[in-house]
Design a protein around this motif. Structure first.
Motif, PDB file in Angstrom:
ATOM      1  N   LEU A 104       0.829  -1.213   0.000  1.00 56.84           N
ATOM      2  CA  LEU A 104       0.000   0.000   0.000  1.00 56.84           C
ATOM      3  C   LEU A 104       0.865   1.266   0.000  1.00 56.84           C
ATOM      4  O   LEU A 104       0.530   2.247  -0.676  1.00 56.84           O
ATOM      5  CB  LEU A 104      -0.954   0.000   1.195  1.00 56.84           C
ATOM      6  CG  LEU A 104      -2.154  -0.931   1.091  1.00 56.84           C
ATOM      7  CD1 LEU A 104      -2.884  -1.022   2.429  1.00 56.84           C
ATOM      8  CD2 LEU A 104      -3.104  -0.477  -0.009  1.00 56.84           C
ATOM      9  N   ILE A 105       1.950   1.239   0.740  1.00 60.94           N
ATOM     10  CA  ILE A 105       2.854   2.401   0.738  1.00 60.94           C
ATOM     11  C   ILE A 105       3.403   2.619  -0.666  1.00 60.94           C
ATOM     12  O   ILE A 105       3.363   3.736  -1.196  1.00 60.94           O
ATOM     13  CB  ILE A 105       3.988   2.223   1.765  1.00 60.94           C
ATOM     14  CG1 ILE A 105       3.440   2.295   3.190  1.00 60.94           C
ATOM     15  CG2 ILE A 105       5.081   3.291   1.546  1.00 60.94           C
ATOM     16  CD1 ILE A 105       4.448   1.921   4.275  1.00 60.94           C
ATOM     17  N   ARG A 106       3.925   1.558  -1.285  1.00 58.54           N
ATOM     18  CA  ARG A 106       4.471   1.675  -2.637  1.00 58.54           C
ATOM     19  C   ARG A 106       3.414   2.175  -3.609  1.00 58.54           C
ATOM     20  O   ARG A 106       3.651   3.080  -4.408  1.00 58.54           O
ATOM     21  CB  ARG A 106       5.020   0.326  -3.107  1.00 58.54           C
ATOM     22  CG  ARG A 106       5.605   0.381  -4.522  1.00 58.54           C
ATOM     23  CD  ARG A 106       5.947  -0.999  -5.050  1.00 58.54           C
ATOM     24  NE  ARG A 106       4.858  -1.945  -4.978  1.00 58.54           N
ATOM     25  CZ  ARG A 106       3.816  -1.990  -5.812  1.00 58.54           C
ATOM     26  NH1 ARG A 106       3.709  -1.103  -6.790  1.00 58.54           N
ATOM     27  NH2 ARG A 106       2.867  -2.886  -5.671  1.00 58.54           N
ATOM     28  N   LYS A 107       2.234   1.598  -3.522  1.00 59.63           N
ATOM     29  CA  LYS A 107       1.142   1.968  -4.423  1.00 59.63           C
ATOM     30  C   LYS A 107       0.801   3.454  -4.284  1.00 59.63           C
ATOM     31  O   LYS A 107       0.621   4.163  -5.279  1.00 59.63           O
ATOM     32  CB  LYS A 107      -0.088   1.107  -4.110  1.00 59.63           C
ATOM     33  CG  LYS A 107      -1.164   1.157  -5.151  1.00 59.63           C
ATOM     34  CD  LYS A 107      -2.267   0.169  -4.813  1.00 59.63           C
ATOM     35  CE  LYS A 107      -2.001  -1.078  -5.573  1.00 59.63           C
ATOM     36  NZ  LYS A 107      -3.190  -1.814  -5.978  1.00 59.63           N
TER      37      LYS A 107
ATOM     38  N   TYR B 290      10.753   4.078   3.827  1.00 59.31           N
ATOM     39  CA  TYR B 290      10.524   3.727   2.432  1.00 59.31           C
ATOM     40  C   TYR B 290      10.956   4.873   1.514  1.00 59.31           C
ATOM     41  O   TYR B 290      11.672   4.636   0.541  1.00 59.31           O
ATOM     42  CB  TYR B 290       9.053   3.386   2.179  1.00 59.31           C
ATOM     43  CG  TYR B 290       8.794   3.042   0.728  1.00 59.31           C
ATOM     44  CD1 TYR B 290       8.985   1.749   0.261  1.00 59.31           C
ATOM     45  CD2 TYR B 290       8.396   4.022  -0.174  1.00 59.31           C
ATOM     46  CE1 TYR B 290       8.771   1.443  -1.074  1.00 59.31           C
ATOM     47  CE2 TYR B 290       8.193   3.730  -1.504  1.00 59.31           C
ATOM     48  CZ  TYR B 290       8.389   2.435  -1.953  1.00 59.31           C
ATOM     49  OH  TYR B 290       8.199   2.140  -3.284  1.00 59.31           O
ATOM     50  N   LEU B 291      10.536   6.062   1.827  1.00 64.11           N
ATOM     51  CA  LEU B 291      10.875   7.216   0.994  1.00 64.11           C
ATOM     52  C   LEU B 291      12.394   7.437   0.939  1.00 64.11           C
ATOM     53  O   LEU B 291      12.933   7.780  -0.097  1.00 64.11           O
ATOM     54  CB  LEU B 291      10.169   8.473   1.484  1.00 64.11           C
ATOM     55  CG  LEU B 291       8.651   8.476   1.293  1.00 64.11           C
ATOM     56  CD1 LEU B 291       8.026   9.664   2.014  1.00 64.11           C
ATOM     57  CD2 LEU B 291       8.282   8.464  -0.185  1.00 64.11           C
ATOM     58  N   GLU B 292      13.051   7.218   2.058  1.00 60.41           N
ATOM     59  CA  GLU B 292      14.505   7.408   2.118  1.00 60.41           C
ATOM     60  C   GLU B 292      15.248   6.319   1.349  1.00 60.41           C
ATOM     61  O   GLU B 292      16.263   6.578   0.716  1.00 60.41           O
ATOM     62  CB  GLU B 292      14.962   7.408   3.562  1.00 60.41           C
ATOM     63  CG  GLU B 292      16.434   7.716   3.726  1.00 60.41           C
ATOM     64  CD  GLU B 292      16.841   7.824   5.175  1.00 60.41           C
ATOM     65  OE1 GLU B 292      17.902   7.273   5.522  1.00 60.41           O
ATOM     66  OE2 GLU B 292      16.100   8.453   5.965  1.00 60.41           O
ATOM     67  N   ASN B 293      14.743   5.100   1.365  1.00 58.87           N
ATOM     68  CA  ASN B 293      15.475   3.966   0.807  1.00 58.87           C
ATOM     69  C   ASN B 293      14.980   3.472  -0.557  1.00 58.87           C
ATOM     70  O   ASN B 293      15.753   2.874  -1.279  1.00 58.87           O
ATOM     71  CB  ASN B 293      15.450   2.805   1.804  1.00 58.87           C
ATOM     72  CG  ASN B 293      16.253   3.121   3.019  1.00 58.87           C
ATOM     73  OD1 ASN B 293      17.472   3.030   3.004  1.00 58.87           O
ATOM     74  ND2 ASN B 293      15.604   3.556   4.087  1.00 58.87           N
ATOM     75  N   HIS B 294      13.721   3.670  -0.846  1.00 63.94           N
ATOM     76  CA  HIS B 294      13.171   3.135  -2.104  1.00 63.94           C
ATOM     77  C   HIS B 294      12.350   4.144  -2.889  1.00 63.94           C
ATOM     78  O   HIS B 294      11.987   3.863  -4.009  1.00 63.94           O
ATOM     79  CB  HIS B 294      12.280   1.924  -1.815  1.00 63.94           C
ATOM     80  CG  HIS B 294      13.029   0.788  -1.226  1.00 63.94           C
ATOM     81  ND1 HIS B 294      13.874  -0.001  -1.953  1.00 63.94           N
ATOM     82  CD2 HIS B 294      13.084   0.318   0.045  1.00 63.94           C
ATOM     83  CE1 HIS B 294      14.415  -0.918  -1.169  1.00 63.94           C
ATOM     84  NE2 HIS B 294      13.961  -0.741   0.041  1.00 63.94           N
TER      85      HIS B 294
END
Length: 131
Positions: free
Chosen positions: A5-8, A125-129
């Motif tokens: 869901l975060i990625r989406k 997530y934002l920092e790494n991907h």
């Protein structure tokens, strides 16, 4: 589910999508535990628990998938519509653990409030991907 869901949401924000699609109706509920809390539970269990009987660890909090998706959308800045594809499965209607034995047997209670854990996970997530 949370990473997907975060990625989406992050990808939908980047593309400027007006909507994103999620599987099911969103009415099923799940319990989630922040990774650092789970690690603490495992450490406490290895130090203080010596029995073959299983013990559930969890946050003692459940959330409907629909509410989870809305919260993640909000925290990632996705302002579009979330569309639910009811032709796809919801899965088990409810997953929430009874965690009182962990508290009683080795003193574990999850400490990270759900939304704080989501914020930390999204930031990671934002920092790494998310670049």
């Amino acid at each position: 589910m949370i990473p997907a869901l975060i990625r989406k949401c992050v990808e939908a924000v980047r593309r400027g999508d007006e909507y994103m699609e999620c599987w099911g109706t969103g009415q099923a509920s799940r319990e989630f535990i922040y990774a650092a809390d789970a690690a603490e539970a495992i450490l406490l269990a290895t130090e203080k628990y010596d029995s073959p009987e299983p013990v559930n660890i969890g946050a003692g909090f459940e959330i409907k998938i629909k509410d989870l998706a809305g919260l993640i959308a909000n925290l990632t800045g996705f302002k579009g519509e979330i569309r639910w594809d009811a032709t796809k499965p919801d899965g088990q209607p409810r997953r929430c653990l009874e965690t009182s034995r962990a508290r009683k047997l080795f003193g574990f209670e999850a400490r990270t409030p759900f939304e704080n854990g989501l914020r930390k996970t999204i930031a990671w997530y934002l920092e790494n991907h998310g670049r």
